[in-house]
Design an enzyme around this catalytic site. Structure first.
Site, PDB file in Angstrom:
ATOM      1  N   ASP A  47      29.450  48.817  38.152  1.00 51.70           N
ATOM      2  CA  ASP A  47      29.020  47.687  37.331  1.00 51.70           C
ATOM      3  C   ASP A  47      27.496  47.591  37.365  1.00 51.70           C
ATOM      4  O   ASP A  47      26.841  48.148  38.250  1.00 51.70           O
ATOM      5  CB  ASP A  47      29.663  46.413  37.883  1.00 51.70           C
ATOM      6  N   ASP A  87      35.324  42.639  36.698  1.00 50.52           N
ATOM      7  CA  ASP A  87      35.476  43.923  37.389  1.00 50.52           C
ATOM      8  C   ASP A  87      36.842  44.084  38.041  1.00 50.52           C
ATOM      9  O   ASP A  87      37.153  45.164  38.565  1.00 50.52           O
ATOM     10  CB  ASP A  87      34.391  44.081  38.462  1.00 50.52           C
ATOM     11  N   ASP A 143      25.223  44.291  36.140  1.00 48.11           N
ATOM     12  CA  ASP A 143      24.737  42.964  36.522  1.00 48.11           C
ATOM     13  C   ASP A 143      25.464  42.453  37.762  1.00 48.11           C
ATOM     14  O   ASP A 143      26.689  42.361  37.789  1.00 48.11           O
ATOM     15  CB  ASP A 143      24.942  41.972  35.373  1.00 48.11           C
ATOM     16  N   LYS A 166      37.939  46.733  31.972  1.00 45.11           N
ATOM     17  CA  LYS A 166      37.328  47.887  32.640  1.00 45.11           C
ATOM     18  C   LYS A 166      38.381  48.754  33.328  1.00 45.11           C
ATOM     19  O   LYS A 166      38.204  49.965  33.461  1.00 45.11           O
ATOM     20  CB  LYS A 166      36.282  47.418  33.654  1.00 45.11           C
ATOM     21  N   ASP A 222      31.323  43.133  41.210  1.00 43.81           N
ATOM     22  CA  ASP A 222      31.027  41.840  41.836  1.00 43.81           C
ATOM     23  C   ASP A 222      31.703  40.648  41.190  1.00 43.81           C
ATOM     24  O   ASP A 222      31.675  39.560  41.762  1.00 43.81           O
ATOM     25  CB  ASP A 222      29.513  41.583  41.779  1.00 43.81           C
TER      26      ASP A 222
END
EC number: 3.1.3.18
Length: 228
Positions: A9, A178, A11, A151, A174
């Site tokens: 990931d 995700d 951000d 994802k 995070d």
């Protein structure tokens, strides 16, 4: 070393924290170590494809999962993993008055991003849109996309395309967006991840964001991940 692919990931994972866009120097060095070890690195982000490809170029990454799994750019070719016209959805979302559009939306196709104007914006949009659409927060924006893609579905598609078992794919993230990829691969959650991300991951590292990503890479390179 069992890990063949590392999906990461952007951000909140490669950055200094979950409330900043500044990249972590520790994370950048860890990325290079993973690439130098022969691991194929894939950037997986909620951002639009054009933005993701630009960032990936500066990170030394070729392959990208964009728009929370709606688009995959692999070996120079872009694949669409969902379909539909989001224009009417966008009008309906904005008519609620609980969000304002992200400047990226003019460059996005399926996963639309919004800035919340009320604390209950996610719940309100879920009520309005119903089960046909996913509404979730990345911590940076609220995202709306067709149901059935995330994802995680993109990572599974990637595994099939590359002929790599999912257990030989590591992922680091995070946030709630995700969860899918952390669940289907050898998932690492950084230390300041959301509760949902930590629950989905196989490993929760101590360090936050970029430092946590570095710790995850160290575990991967030491052979402590991606075992069947």
């Amino acid at each position: 070393m069992a890990c063949k692919v590392l999906v990461v990931d952007l951000d909140g994972t490669l950055t200094l924290g979950r409330n900043t866009y500044e990249l972590s120097a520790e994370a950048l060095l860890a990325l290079r170590r993973a690439r130098d070890a022969g691991i194929r690195v894939v950037l997986a982000t909620a951002n639009g494809l054009d933005f993701a490809l630009t960032v990936a170029r500066y990170l030394g990454i070729r392959d990208v999962i964009a728009e929370n799994g709606c688009l995959v750019h692999l070996d120079g070719v872009t694949y669409e993993l969902c379909s539909g016209d989001m224009a009417e959805v966008d009008r309906l979302v904005l008519s609620t008055g609980v969000v304002k559009p992200s400047h990226q939306n003019k460059c996005r196709k399926y996963d639309l991003a919004y800035i919340p104007l009320r604390e209950d914006a996610v719940e309100r949009l879920r009520d309005v849109l119903g089960p046909g659409y996913v509404v979730e927060s990345s911590g940076y924006a609220i995202h709306v996309r067709p149901a059935g893609v995330d994802k995680g579905t993109a990572v599974k598609w990637l595994c099939q395309r590359l002929g790599v078992p999912c257990f030989q794919v590591a992922s680091v993230g995070d946030s709630d967006v995700d969860v899918g990829m952390l669940s289907v691969s050898w998932g690492f959650a950084v230390g300041n991840a959301t509760p949902a991300a930590k629950k989905a991951a196989k490993v929760v590292v101590d360090g936050p964001s970029g430092i946590g990503f570095k710790e995850a890479v160290e575990i991967i390179l030491s052979g402590g991940a991606c075992a069947p």
